[in-house]
Design an enzyme around this catalytic site. Structure first.
Site, mmCIF file in Angstrom:
data_model
loop_
_atom_site.group_PDB
_atom_site.id
_atom_site.type_symbol
_atom_site.label_atom_id
_atom_site.label_comp_id
_atom_site.label_asym_id
_atom_site.label_seq_id
_atom_site.Cartn_x
_atom_site.Cartn_y
_atom_site.Cartn_z
ATOM 1 N N TYR A 146 0.836 -1.205 0.000
ATOM 2 C CA TYR A 146 0.000 0.000 0.000
ATOM 3 C C TYR A 146 0.870 1.254 0.000
ATOM 4 O O TYR A 146 0.703 2.133 -0.858
ATOM 5 C CB TYR A 146 -0.894 -0.031 1.239
ATOM 6 N N ARG A 187 -10.530 -1.040 10.091
ATOM 7 C CA ARG A 187 -9.836 0.151 10.592
ATOM 8 C C ARG A 187 -10.331 0.474 11.991
ATOM 9 O O ARG A 187 -11.382 0.012 12.430
ATOM 10 C CB ARG A 187 -10.048 1.325 9.626
ATOM 11 N N ASN A 191 -13.831 -0.552 13.889
ATOM 12 C CA ASN A 191 -13.666 -1.684 14.815
ATOM 13 C C ASN A 191 -14.184 -1.348 16.208
ATOM 14 O O ASN A 191 -14.968 -2.098 16.791
ATOM 15 C CB ASN A 191 -12.184 -2.060 14.947
ATOM 16 N N ARG A 276 1.159 9.947 14.086
ATOM 17 C CA ARG A 276 0.795 10.543 12.798
ATOM 18 C C ARG A 276 -0.084 11.774 13.033
ATOM 19 O O ARG A 276 -1.102 11.704 13.706
ATOM 20 C CB ARG A 276 0.055 9.535 11.943
HETATM 21 P P1 NAD Z 1 -12.662 1.927 0.539
HETATM 22 O O1 NAD Z 1 -12.015 0.599 0.642
HETATM 23 O O2 NAD Z 1 -13.970 2.129 1.203
HETATM 24 O O3 NAD Z 1 -12.855 2.355 -0.978
HETATM 25 C C1 NAD Z 1 -12.027 1.915 -2.015
HETATM 26 C C2 NAD Z 1 -12.900 1.614 -3.215
HETATM 27 O O4 NAD Z 1 -12.086 1.226 -4.316
HETATM 28 C C3 NAD Z 1 -13.880 0.465 -2.962
HETATM 29 O O5 NAD Z 1 -15.159 0.811 -3.431
HETATM 30 C C4 NAD Z 1 -13.269 -0.688 -3.750
HETATM 31 O O6 NAD Z 1 -14.213 -1.656 -4.144
HETATM 32 C C5 NAD Z 1 -12.628 0.049 -4.901
HETATM 33 N N1 NAD Z 1 -11.529 -0.685 -5.533
HETATM 34 C C6 NAD Z 1 -10.485 -1.293 -4.914
HETATM 35 N N2 NAD Z 1 -9.671 -1.859 -5.826
HETATM 36 C C7 NAD Z 1 -10.206 -1.573 -7.050
HETATM 37 C C8 NAD Z 1 -9.823 -1.904 -8.378
HETATM 38 N N3 NAD Z 1 -8.718 -2.614 -8.631
HETATM 39 N N4 NAD Z 1 -10.612 -1.467 -9.398
HETATM 40 C C9 NAD Z 1 -11.745 -0.757 -9.143
HETATM 41 N N5 NAD Z 1 -12.151 -0.430 -7.905
HETATM 42 C C10 NAD Z 1 -11.384 -0.839 -6.865
HETATM 43 O O7 NAD Z 1 -11.595 2.988 1.069
HETATM 44 P P2 NAD Z 1 -11.738 4.568 1.321
HETATM 45 O O8 NAD Z 1 -11.454 4.821 2.739
HETATM 46 O O9 NAD Z 1 -12.981 5.073 0.721
HETATM 47 O O10 NAD Z 1 -10.489 5.096 0.493
HETATM 48 C C11 NAD Z 1 -10.629 5.701 -0.780
HETATM 49 C C12 NAD Z 1 -9.276 6.175 -1.262
HETATM 50 O O11 NAD Z 1 -8.733 7.128 -0.352
HETATM 51 C C13 NAD Z 1 -8.249 5.062 -1.398
HETATM 52 O O12 NAD Z 1 -7.460 5.301 -2.537
HETATM 53 C C14 NAD Z 1 -7.399 5.220 -0.164
HETATM 54 O O13 NAD Z 1 -6.087 4.754 -0.356
HETATM 55 C C15 NAD Z 1 -7.441 6.725 0.058
HETATM 56 N N6 NAD Z 1 -7.203 7.052 1.478
HETATM 57 C C16 NAD Z 1 -8.192 6.842 2.394
HETATM 58 C C17 NAD Z 1 -7.940 7.114 3.730
HETATM 59 C C18 NAD Z 1 -8.980 6.919 4.794
HETATM 60 O O14 NAD Z 1 -8.655 7.048 5.973
HETATM 61 N N7 NAD Z 1 -10.225 6.640 4.456
HETATM 62 C C19 NAD Z 1 -6.681 7.587 4.122
HETATM 63 C C20 NAD Z 1 -5.706 7.759 3.147
HETATM 64 C C21 NAD Z 1 -5.980 7.501 1.824
HETATM 65 N N1 UDP Z 2 -5.889 -0.485 15.872
HETATM 66 C C1 UDP Z 2 -6.250 -0.955 17.132
HETATM 67 N N2 UDP Z 2 -7.328 -1.779 17.241
HETATM 68 C C2 UDP Z 2 -8.075 -2.140 16.167
HETATM 69 C C3 UDP Z 2 -7.716 -1.663 14.885
HETATM 70 C C4 UDP Z 2 -6.608 -0.830 14.764
HETATM 71 O O1 UDP Z 2 -5.605 -0.625 18.134
HETATM 72 O O2 UDP Z 2 -9.050 -2.894 16.361
HETATM 73 C C5 UDP Z 2 -4.733 0.435 15.759
HETATM 74 C C6 UDP Z 2 -3.722 0.065 14.676
HETATM 75 O O3 UDP Z 2 -2.776 -0.852 15.196
HETATM 76 C C7 UDP Z 2 -3.126 1.424 14.381
HETATM 77 C C8 UDP Z 2 -4.287 2.400 14.595
HETATM 78 O O4 UDP Z 2 -5.238 1.699 15.393
HETATM 79 O O5 UDP Z 2 -2.115 1.743 15.323
HETATM 80 C C9 UDP Z 2 -4.949 2.831 13.289
HETATM 81 O O6 UDP Z 2 -5.240 1.671 12.547
HETATM 82 P P1 UDP Z 2 -6.039 1.716 11.178
HETATM 83 O O7 UDP Z 2 -6.004 0.325 10.627
HETATM 84 O O8 UDP Z 2 -7.334 2.356 11.384
HETATM 85 O O9 UDP Z 2 -5.215 2.710 10.241
HETATM 86 P P2 UDP Z 2 -3.647 2.909 9.907
HETATM 87 O O10 UDP Z 2 -2.811 2.029 10.785
HETATM 88 O O11 UDP Z 2 -3.537 2.541 8.482
HETATM 89 O O12 UDP Z 2 -3.420 4.327 10.185
#
Ligand code: NAD
Ligand code: UDP
Length: 312
Positions: A146, A187, A191, A276
């Protein structure tokens, strides 16, 4: 003036579906493209049949030909549980998917916004993180598919921009939460809420002293729209600077649902970043953007969403 035609990849996902709502409400045309790996048709069901809306099942690792003005490239699983399910596919989605979308942008002269991530900073040694920080990412760990996937996606954007003049916008999104996350998303916010609503202990990975900064989805979508419409290519941090330990987040959720629940410790996953927090000076200066919803307030509609989903 003719309508703008938007392509939202990952539009049936959590963030994507909120963005689709905003673009539809603005009166534009929207093509929502998704392979439904972590997205759900239900997230965009209200628009199905609308004359300005189209839904396409497609995988971004394959090219596609469409006539569009704006490409919002969000397709990629975002939860560690889901992006580690098939890490090779995740890397391909970031690399090939972004290359395909940039190829499309080049062909039709569309502007492309990449949903990049704070994960490009890895386990950061600089705190909080400004855009100028180059990050500390493990190239061979379980999060690398990722993190490195998004890093090469950013690289591709800037090379298409320099070589072919493609108009790009790169958003580095920090942890975002809100209604429409999946109950099994994995996430932390979803959770904890789902565990508490089920009357189960909340699972802290490690001792819960690691920190994250949580942005409410409406704030994020507003930032994405300003970035797309503005003149700044980015990369630009979009996140809420309010920093919380994971233990504090667990307490906030527990106290709103059932103060009697236990917090239990589970093993900390490999390469889990310790801290972060975004520096958002650039977003404030260039986009006039800053988040409006503090965590305590954003938890309310999020909890209400999961209550509804679990009851249904
Ligand atoms: P999400 O998993 O809910 O949404 C991702 C979407 O992309 C889903 O609908 C999934 O089915 C689709 N998808 C995955 N692989 C695909 C593929 N190969 N072809 C077509 N569709 C595909 O996640 P989200 O939280 O909505 O995240 C959306 C975007 O924002 C992602 O690119 C993610 O990396 C980025 N992002 C999100 C967060 C966050 O905290 N939500 C943080 C940083 C970056
Ligand atoms: N985490 C946790 N309990 C859970 C799920 C996640 O303590 O049930 C922690 C995880 O280890 C991380 C933080 O929460 O330190 C955020 O995790 P998340 O998967 O939401 O996002 P990311 O690590 O990608 O920022």
């Amino acid at each position: 003036m003719s309508l703008l035609r938007h392509l939202v990849t990952g539009g049936a996902g959590f963030v994507g579906s909120h963005l689709v709502d905003r673009l539809m409400q603005a009166g534009d045309e929207v093509i929502c493209l998704d392979n439904y790996f972590t997205g759900r048709k239900a997230n965009v069901a209200r628009w199905i049949g609308h004359p300005r809306f189209e839904l396409i099942r497609h995988d971004v690792t394959e090219p596609i030909r469409l006539e569009v003005d704006r490409i919002w490239h969000l397709a990629c699983p975002a939860s560690p549980v889901h992006y580690q399910f098939n890490p090779i596919k995740t890397a391909k989605t970031s690399f090939l998917g972004t290359a395909n979308m940039l190829g499309l942008a080049k062909r039709v002269g569309a502007r492309l916004l990449l949903a990049s991530t704070s994960e490009v900073y890895g386990d950061p040694e600089v705190h909080p993180q400004p855009e100028s920080y180059r990050g500390c990412v493990n190239t061979i760990g379980i999060r690398s598919c990722y993190d490195e996937g998004k890093r090469i996606a950013e690289t591709l954007c800037f090379d298409y921009h320099r070589m072919h003049g493609v108009a790009i916008r790169v958003a580095r999104i920090f942890n975002t939460y809100g209604p429409r996350m999946l109950p099994n998303d994995g996430r932390v916010v979803s959770n904890f809420i789902v565990q508490a609503l089920r009357g189960e202990p909340l699972t802290l990975y490690g001792d819960g002293r690691q920190t994250r900064s949580f942005c409410y989805v409406d704030d994020l979508v507003e930032g994405l729209i300003r970035l797309m419409n503005g003149d700044h290519t980015g990369p630009i941090n979009l996140g809420n600077p309010g920093e919380f330990t994971i233990r504090r987040l667990a307490e906030l959720v527990r106290d709103r649902i059932d103060p009697g629940l236990a917090l239990i410790e589970k093993p900390l996953p490999q390469d889990d970043p310790m801290q972060r927090q975004p520096v958002i000076d650039l977003a404030l200066r260039e986009l006039g953007w800053q988040p409006a919803v503090p965590l305590e307030r954003g938890l309310e509609p999020t909890i209400a969403h999961f209550r509804e989903v679990l009851e249904a």
